[in-house]
Design a protein around this motif. Structure first.
Motif, short mmCIF file in Angstrom:
data_model
loop_
_atom_site.label_atom_id
_atom_site.label_comp_id
_atom_site.label_asym_id
_atom_site.label_seq_id
_atom_site.Cartn_x
_atom_site.Cartn_y
_atom_site.Cartn_z
N ILE A 45 -3.99 -9.63 7.78
CA ILE A 45 -2.87 -8.88 8.37
C ILE A 45 -2.44 -9.55 9.68
O ILE A 45 -1.24 -9.69 9.96
CB ILE A 45 -3.26 -7.40 8.61
N ASP A 46 -3.43 -10.00 10.46
CA ASP A 46 -3.12 -10.71 11.72
C ASP A 46 -2.35 -12.00 11.44
O ASP A 46 -1.41 -12.35 12.17
CB ASP A 46 -4.41 -11.03 12.48
N ALA A 47 -2.74 -12.70 10.36
CA ALA A 47 -2.07 -13.95 9.99
C ALA A 47 -0.64 -13.69 9.50
O ALA A 47 0.25 -14.53 9.67
CB ALA A 47 -2.87 -14.68 8.90
N ALA A 48 -0.44 -12.54 8.89
CA ALA A 48 0.89 -12.20 8.36
C ALA A 48 1.89 -11.84 9.46
O ALA A 48 3.11 -12.00 9.28
CB ALA A 48 0.77 -11.03 7.38
N LYS A 49 1.38 -11.37 10.59
CA LYS A 49 2.25 -10.86 11.66
C LYS A 49 3.30 -11.89 12.11
O LYS A 49 4.51 -11.60 12.05
CB LYS A 49 1.40 -10.39 12.84
N PRO A 50 2.90 -13.11 12.53
CA PRO A 50 3.93 -14.06 12.99
C PRO A 50 4.88 -14.49 11.87
O PRO A 50 6.05 -14.79 12.12
CB PRO A 50 3.12 -15.25 13.52
N ILE A 51 4.38 -14.49 10.64
CA ILE A 51 5.22 -14.89 9.49
C ILE A 51 6.35 -13.89 9.30
O ILE A 51 7.53 -14.25 9.22
CB ILE A 51 4.37 -15.02 8.21
N PHE A 52 5.99 -12.60 9.26
CA PHE A 52 7.02 -11.57 9.05
C PHE A 52 7.93 -11.44 10.27
O PHE A 52 9.15 -11.26 10.14
CB PHE A 52 6.39 -10.23 8.69
N GLU A 53 7.34 -11.56 11.45
CA GLU A 53 8.16 -11.46 12.67
C GLU A 53 9.17 -12.61 12.79
O GLU A 53 10.19 -12.48 13.45
CB GLU A 53 7.26 -11.39 13.91
N GLY A 54 8.86 -13.71 12.11
CA GLY A 54 9.76 -14.86 12.14
C GLY A 54 10.89 -14.77 11.13
O GLY A 54 11.78 -15.63 11.11
N ALA A 111 0.79 -1.24 0.00
CA ALA A 111 0.00 0.00 0.00
C ALA A 111 0.82 1.28 0.00
O ALA A 111 0.46 2.24 -0.67
CB ALA A 111 -0.94 0.01 1.22
N ASN A 112 1.88 1.33 0.79
CA ASN A 112 2.71 2.55 0.87
C ASN A 112 4.17 2.16 0.74
O ASN A 112 4.69 1.42 1.58
CB ASN A 112 2.55 3.26 2.23
N TYR A 113 4.84 2.70 -0.27
CA TYR A 113 6.28 2.54 -0.39
C TYR A 113 6.92 3.74 0.29
O TYR A 113 7.26 4.73 -0.35
CB TYR A 113 6.68 2.47 -1.87
N ASN A 114 7.04 3.66 1.61
CA ASN A 114 7.46 4.83 2.40
C ASN A 114 8.96 5.12 2.29
O ASN A 114 9.38 6.26 2.27
CB ASN A 114 7.07 4.64 3.86
N SER A 115 9.76 4.06 2.28
CA SER A 115 11.20 4.16 2.06
C SER A 115 11.61 2.79 1.55
O SER A 115 10.80 1.85 1.58
CB SER A 115 11.93 4.54 3.36
N PRO A 116 12.85 2.63 1.05
CA PRO A 116 13.21 1.34 0.46
C PRO A 116 12.99 0.14 1.39
O PRO A 116 12.67 -0.95 0.91
CB PRO A 116 14.70 1.53 0.13
N ALA A 117 13.14 0.34 2.68
CA ALA A 117 12.97 -0.78 3.62
C ALA A 117 11.85 -0.53 4.63
O ALA A 117 11.82 -1.14 5.70
CB ALA A 117 14.29 -1.06 4.34
N GLN A 118 10.92 0.36 4.28
CA GLN A 118 9.71 0.54 5.12
C GLN A 118 8.49 0.58 4.20
O GLN A 118 8.26 1.56 3.50
CB GLN A 118 9.76 1.82 5.95
N ILE A 119 7.80 -0.53 4.18
CA ILE A 119 6.66 -0.69 3.26
C ILE A 119 5.43 -1.10 4.06
O ILE A 119 5.51 -1.95 4.95
CB ILE A 119 7.01 -1.72 2.16
N VAL A 120 4.31 -0.48 3.73
CA VAL A 120 3.05 -0.77 4.42
C VAL A 120 2.22 -1.73 3.58
O VAL A 120 2.07 -1.54 2.37
CB VAL A 120 2.27 0.53 4.70
N ILE A 121 1.73 -2.78 4.25
CA ILE A 121 0.84 -3.74 3.58
C ILE A 121 -0.59 -3.48 4.03
O ILE A 121 -0.83 -2.91 5.11
CB ILE A 121 1.26 -5.19 3.84
N SER A 122 -1.55 -3.89 3.20
CA SER A 122 -2.95 -3.56 3.44
C SER A 122 -3.83 -4.71 2.99
O SER A 122 -3.60 -5.31 1.94
CB SER A 122 -3.28 -2.28 2.64
N GLY A 123 -4.84 -5.02 3.82
CA GLY A 123 -5.74 -6.12 3.45
C GLY A 123 -6.78 -6.34 4.52
O GLY A 123 -6.97 -5.49 5.41
N LEU A 124 -7.47 -7.48 4.46
CA LEU A 124 -8.44 -7.81 5.49
C LEU A 124 -7.70 -7.97 6.82
O LEU A 124 -6.57 -8.47 6.86
CB LEU A 124 -9.17 -9.10 5.14
N LYS A 125 -8.35 -7.54 7.89
CA LYS A 125 -7.67 -7.57 9.20
C LYS A 125 -7.23 -8.99 9.56
O LYS A 125 -6.14 -9.20 10.11
CB LYS A 125 -8.58 -7.01 10.29
N THR A 126 -8.04 -9.97 9.23
CA THR A 126 -7.68 -11.36 9.54
C THR A 126 -6.40 -11.77 8.82
O THR A 126 -5.57 -12.50 9.37
CB THR A 126 -8.83 -12.31 9.14
#
Length: 289
Positions: free
Chosen positions: A167-176, A150-165
């Motif tokens: 985004i919640d599912a993505a959290k442990p994946i990215f944190e891992g 959704a937002n290309y804020n800086s080369p290594a800071q990017i915002v993702i956007s979608g259904l809340k469920t």
């Protein structure tokens, strides 16, 4: 050269605007009339806790950004060479460039905020530490292609956007993932700048049909294209912006490619100033021919 940059949603804070409302009493009264409530009270006191709600946040930021710009022009007597705004902030860039007056811009922002606030059940999160290709690959690998960038804020800071469920599912994946420094869910009610805003986009397009825009007298860098607006595309850019990613990194890199460029953030907070520094450090100017 000088570029004024205007922040968008997420920069709001109780107390923002300070003495601007008393300094620009006529415009503040005009805003109250258009909105049907006291903009000064909302920004300075927020007695009902509305400032974080999209339909209130967007008009509040627009007004504070606009008054900040007018004050800066009054102080310096100098107009910028370029203007840019992050998402909602792009309306202030168009205002600064003469595309509409204060009142008309506020009417547009009020409608935009109302329509975007209707998009519930969505979520957004900032992923810090990965680039665009790495995030896209991770979404594909873990069957999260229902999430948009959704937002290309800086080369290594990017915002993702979608259904809340999702985004919640993505959290442990990215944190891992070892490269991920932070995964920060954002305080938004909807999946802004994604496919899930399509109905808001269509309604806003219908609303804009009756609106005319004046000639832009300062180049406005578009969130959608990361290049200066064409006069004939103002309406379409504002419509597309609702579902399209904010190309902030490329916008700043394009401006840097034009030569010696100063950036000054007007409004509340210093989020964009920090992003500009990161973009300079991590990417530098575009190689524009």
């Amino acid at each position: 050269m000088l570029t004024y940059i205007f922040p968008g949603q997420g920069s709001q804070a109780k107390g923002m605007g300070g003495g601007l409302f008393d300094e620009f009493k006529e415009l503040t009264a005009q805003a109250d009339e258009i909105l049907g409530y006291s903009i000064k009270e909302l920004c300075l006191e927020d007695p009902n806790g509305n400032l974080s709600q999209t339909q209130y946040t967007q008009p509040a930021l627009y007004v504070v950004n606009a008054l900040s710009y007018l004050k800066r022009i009054k102080e310096t007597g100098r107009k910028p060479d370029f203007v840019a705004g992050h998402s909602l902030g792009e309306y202030n860039a168009i205002l600064a460039a003469g595309g509409f007056d204060f009142a008309r811009g506020l009417i547009l922002v009020k409608k935009r905020g109302e329509l975007m606030s209707l998009a519930t059940g969505g979520g957004m999160a900032a992923v810090i530490g990965l680039n665009e290709q790495q995030i896209a690959a991770a979404l594909q690998r873990y069957n999260l292609e229902s999430i948009d960038l959704a937002n290309y804020n800086s080369p290594a800071q990017i915002v993702i956007s979608g259904l809340k469920t999702d985004i919640d599912a993505a959290k442990p994946i990215f944190e891992g993932m070892k490269e991920v420094q932070l995964f920060v869910p954002l305080k938004t009610s909807g999946a802004f700048h994604s496919r899930y805003m399509e109905s808001s986009k269509q309604e806003f397009a219908a609303f804009l049909q009756a609106i005319t825009f004046s000639e832009l007298n300062i180049p406005v860098i578009s969130n959608v294209h990361a290049r200066p607006y064409r006069q004939t595309e103002i309406k379409q850019n504002l419509v597309d912006q609702i579902t399209h990613p904010v190309n902030w990194t490329e916008s700043i890199r394009y401006l840097l490619s034009l030569g010696e460029m100063e950036f000054e953030e007007l409004g509340t907070g210093r989020v964009l100033t920090g992003l500009v520094q990161r973009i300079k450090r991590e990417a530098g100017p575009l190689a524009v021919r």
